[in-house]
Every structure is written in C-alpha cells, then in structure tokens.
Scaffold this motif. Sequence first.
Motif, PDB file in Angstrom:
ATOM      1  N   GLU A  38      -5.270  14.845   5.864  1.00 33.85           N
ATOM      2  CA  GLU A  38      -3.972  14.313   5.452  1.00 33.85           C
ATOM      3  C   GLU A  38      -3.696  13.004   6.183  1.00 33.85           C
ATOM      4  O   GLU A  38      -3.915  12.903   7.396  1.00 33.85           O
ATOM      5  N   LEU A  39      -3.219  12.019   5.423  1.00 32.64           N
ATOM      6  CA  LEU A  39      -2.834  10.720   5.996  1.00 32.64           C
ATOM      7  C   LEU A  39      -1.320  10.622   6.055  1.00 32.64           C
ATOM      8  O   LEU A  39      -0.614  11.004   5.122  1.00 32.64           O
ATOM      9  N   SER A  40      -0.811  10.085   7.160  1.00 31.06           N
ATOM     10  CA  SER A  40       0.615   9.796   7.292  1.00 31.06           C
ATOM     11  C   SER A  40       0.736   8.471   8.027  1.00 31.06           C
ATOM     12  O   SER A  40      -0.252   7.920   8.527  1.00 31.06           O
ATOM     13  N   TYR A  41       1.954   7.936   8.100  1.00 28.71           N
ATOM     14  CA  TYR A  41       2.186   6.719   8.860  1.00 28.71           C
ATOM     15  C   TYR A  41       2.594   7.087  10.284  1.00 28.71           C
ATOM     16  O   TYR A  41       3.595   7.783  10.489  1.00 28.71           O
ATOM     17  N   PHE A  42       1.817   6.620  11.246  1.00 30.05           N
ATOM     18  CA  PHE A  42       2.278   6.718  12.632  1.00 30.05           C
ATOM     19  C   PHE A  42       3.289   5.616  12.903  1.00 30.05           C
ATOM     20  O   PHE A  42       4.283   5.823  13.598  1.00 30.05           O
ATOM     21  N   SER A  75      -5.094  13.383  10.052  1.00 30.54           N
ATOM     22  CA  SER A  75      -5.136  14.719  10.646  1.00 30.54           C
ATOM     23  C   SER A  75      -5.840  15.670   9.692  1.00 30.54           C
ATOM     24  O   SER A  75      -5.963  15.411   8.489  1.00 30.54           O
ATOM     25  N   TYR A  76      -6.293  16.780  10.253  1.00 29.79           N
ATOM     26  CA  TYR A  76      -6.960  17.801   9.440  1.00 29.79           C
ATOM     27  C   TYR A  76      -6.078  19.039   9.421  1.00 29.79           C
ATOM     28  O   TYR A  76      -5.728  19.592  10.468  1.00 29.79           O
ATOM     29  N   THR A  77      -5.715  19.460   8.232  1.00 35.21           N
ATOM     30  CA  THR A  77      -4.817  20.609   8.085  1.00 35.21           C
ATOM     31  C   THR A  77      -5.541  21.833   7.547  1.00 35.21           C
ATOM     32  O   THR A  77      -4.940  22.902   7.451  1.00 35.21           O
ATOM     33  N   GLY A  78      -6.795  21.671   7.179  1.00 31.39           N
ATOM     34  CA  GLY A  78      -7.554  22.806   6.664  1.00 31.39           C
ATOM     35  C   GLY A  78      -7.531  22.874   5.166  1.00 31.39           C
ATOM     36  O   GLY A  78      -6.712  22.266   4.490  1.00 31.39           O
ATOM     37  N   ILE A  79      -8.489  23.610   4.625  1.00 34.85           N
ATOM     38  CA  ILE A  79      -8.605  23.717   3.168  1.00 34.85           C
ATOM     39  C   ILE A  79      -7.940  25.005   2.684  1.00 34.85           C
ATOM     40  O   ILE A  79      -8.108  26.055   3.267  1.00 34.85           O
ATOM     41  N   ILE A 110       0.835  -1.192   0.000  1.00 33.16           N
ATOM     42  CA  ILE A 110       0.000   0.000   0.000  1.00 33.16           C
ATOM     43  C   ILE A 110       0.875   1.249   0.000  1.00 33.16           C
ATOM     44  O   ILE A 110       2.005   1.230   0.493  1.00 33.16           O
ATOM     45  N   THR A 111       0.355   2.331  -0.579  1.00 32.84           N
ATOM     46  CA  THR A 111       1.026   3.630  -0.514  1.00 32.84           C
ATOM     47  C   THR A 111       0.009   4.663  -0.049  1.00 32.84           C
ATOM     48  O   THR A 111      -1.196   4.521  -0.293  1.00 32.84           O
ATOM     49  N   LEU A 112       0.485   5.704   0.573  1.00 30.35           N
ATOM     50  CA  LEU A 112      -0.414   6.760   1.031  1.00 30.35           C
ATOM     51  C   LEU A 112      -1.074   7.469  -0.137  1.00 30.35           C
ATOM     52  O   LEU A 112      -2.220   7.936  -0.037  1.00 30.35           O
ATOM     53  N   ASP A 113      -0.384   7.528  -1.285  1.00 33.36           N
ATOM     54  CA  ASP A 113      -0.920   8.229  -2.445  1.00 33.36           C
ATOM     55  C   ASP A 113      -2.204   7.594  -2.976  1.00 33.36           C
ATOM     56  O   ASP A 113      -3.036   8.274  -3.584  1.00 33.36           O
ATOM     57  N   GLN A 114      -2.365   6.275  -2.770  1.00 32.84           N
ATOM     58  CA  GLN A 114      -3.531   5.615  -3.330  1.00 32.84           C
ATOM     59  C   GLN A 114      -4.755   5.714  -2.425  1.00 32.84           C
ATOM     60  O   GLN A 114      -5.861   5.332  -2.825  1.00 32.84           O
TER      61      GLN A 114
END
Length: 361
Positions: free
Chosen positions: A31-35, A357-361, A19-23
Amino acid sequence: MKKILFATLLFASAVQAEITLDQLQVPEGFELSYFAEDVETARQLARSESGTVFSGSFRAKKVYALRDTDNDGAADKRWVLMENLKAPTGIAFKDGDLYVADVDKIIRFPQIERNLDQPKSEVVYDQFPTDRHHGWKFLRFDREGQLIVPVGAPCNICDANENYSKIFSLDLSSKKTKIIANGVRNSVGFDFHPQTNELWFTDNGRDMMGDDIPPCEINKVSFWGEHFGYPYFHGDDIADPEFGLGKNAADYSKPVLNLGAHVAPLGIHFYRGEQYPKDYRHNLLVAEHGSWNRSEKSGYRVMLATVENSEITKYEPLITGFMQEETTYGRPVAFLEMPDGSVLISDDFAHKIYRLSYTGI
C-alpha cells in the motif's frame, strides 16, 4: 555548453501533471500513502533516532525537517532549516548532528533536534569542486564513521582531473579524503550490503550516443581504488567514441547489472526490515528517476533487484505509473527505511514523499 543548456531547458519545460496514488501500481499486499506532500524537489532522506525525517532538495535549494507527531504514518509538522543553497541534495544523520552536502561543501547542523526552530550550522569541509554539472551529492556514513561522498564528472563526457568522477571517503576529523572508486560518471545513490558490507552504487551513463546506449549501471566495490571505466568504457565493453581509443576494456571493472540507457538510477537501498515478505530481505530497491534525452521515455519507476551471492539474479518492477503515455507525473529519487519496516520514497518532480507499507494479502 549548448548541450547542457538544452538539457536544462527541456527539464524545466516539462509539463507538470498532478500525480495521484491511484495511478501508481504496487504488488498485491502493498500500500502506498503520502508521508509528506509539498516538499519541493525532495531528494535524499535521513532520520534521527527519535523519528525526525530530514529531506534535502534540488531546485528548491532547501533542507527540510518533518515529524509525524501522532504516529499515523504521515508528517504533520515541518521546518525549513536552511534555504538559498546551491543544490543541497545529500543528507546524513549521525550522533545528533545533521550533515548536508551542497555542491562544494559539507554543512553540519549540530544537535539539530534541539534547534529546529532556530537551527545553527557550520561548514565542516569545503574542498569539493564548485562545478554544478553533476555536482549534487548523496551521503552516507560507513561503519567506521567515515562520510562517503561522490563527486561526479563536470561534463557529459571528459577525462577530468583527480578531483572528479570518483567516490571518496571523508574523515571529518582530519579533513582527509581517500578514493573508494574511480571512473564513476555520476553516482547519486549507494548503500552497503547488510551482510558483506560491500558498497553498491548506481551510475548514470553518458548522453549523446543514441536512445539505447550506453547503459546506466549498478556496480559494487570489491577493493578501494577500483576503476569502473568512465570515460573510456561504458557498460561491459562499449568503447567511448571520444576517449576509448587505445584502451582495454579488461582493465576496468564491469557492472553488476547493465540497466536501460538513460533510465537514470539514483537511490538504491538494501531492504533490512521484516514488514515486507521474506523474499524482500537484503534485496535491492532501485529508483529509476527517468530519461530526459530519449525519443521514448524510459525509467520512471521503482525496481526490485534480487541479490544472491553478490550478483543480481532478477530485476523487476515494484512501483510503476510515474510516467504514463509519455506524460511525466513523478520521478522517484531515494529511499529511507523506517523502524516498522515501511519505506519512504522521495519524488523530486511531484514534490512528494511516499510511504510504501505491506499490509498482507
């Protein structure tokens, strides 16, 4: 037995695709990241007051501790606290102690953060059934300090005895259990509504009735001992062909929401934080783990259920892309809300823990 073996072989033979975050698709502003990565078959998550994140596992049979020591949103230190268990999927943290649910027992790690390098453990309850079929668990303490523990049916469909197909409340001091819910085939996720304190839970529908029935479910408990229909009825009023004869659907509680057949809902979580937009607050995140027994796969996504007056008024995708063109890349399992309002999501297929997380629009 043949059906169980077939399911096991089919699950084990699934082609592992990286899996990749881009997909993975999320709404604008998120925004998705790996914890954490390489957390084998990560399942339920828990967190201490000082920030250590704990993860149960399924086939890895391990219990993990993870720390983000530099506060960058990703774990940079880890411990394996125990291994060679049966299926330590459920975990909870309370008063400095970590509690782990294996198939037939509850294990306590007293003052775990003082002993991460040399953890000590003890069995505090060992009276649950030993059946591995739907024997994996999910844990949560209620407001009174009682440990909530589900015990699934030891089968696809059967009318088992009083030890199965229930959600129990366990008093760890007296070792006594009370029945919260009856007629629950296999719940591997629940949460208390932050305002009403109602217990909401997922339930996985039975197999071998076709691609499109019966539905998986989201339910809520209105009174202790309530019966949700299994094995006699599924969804609102679908009579079981083996056990529904002579029964009345009106005698059993209906789901808050019927989901797709075989989507396999696991963890659910009422969002309590303030990082996400206001319309997320007190609404329900749902992890659809995904089907193994459908001609075209279903589930494999994180959903958002809008809850109003104890009813679900909208059900829509939040994270998609775990499955593409019938290829499985990930299977979301459980949620853990962090103090900053971001949410961790475990994935027992990709062996990841994501941070949404939410970074805003």
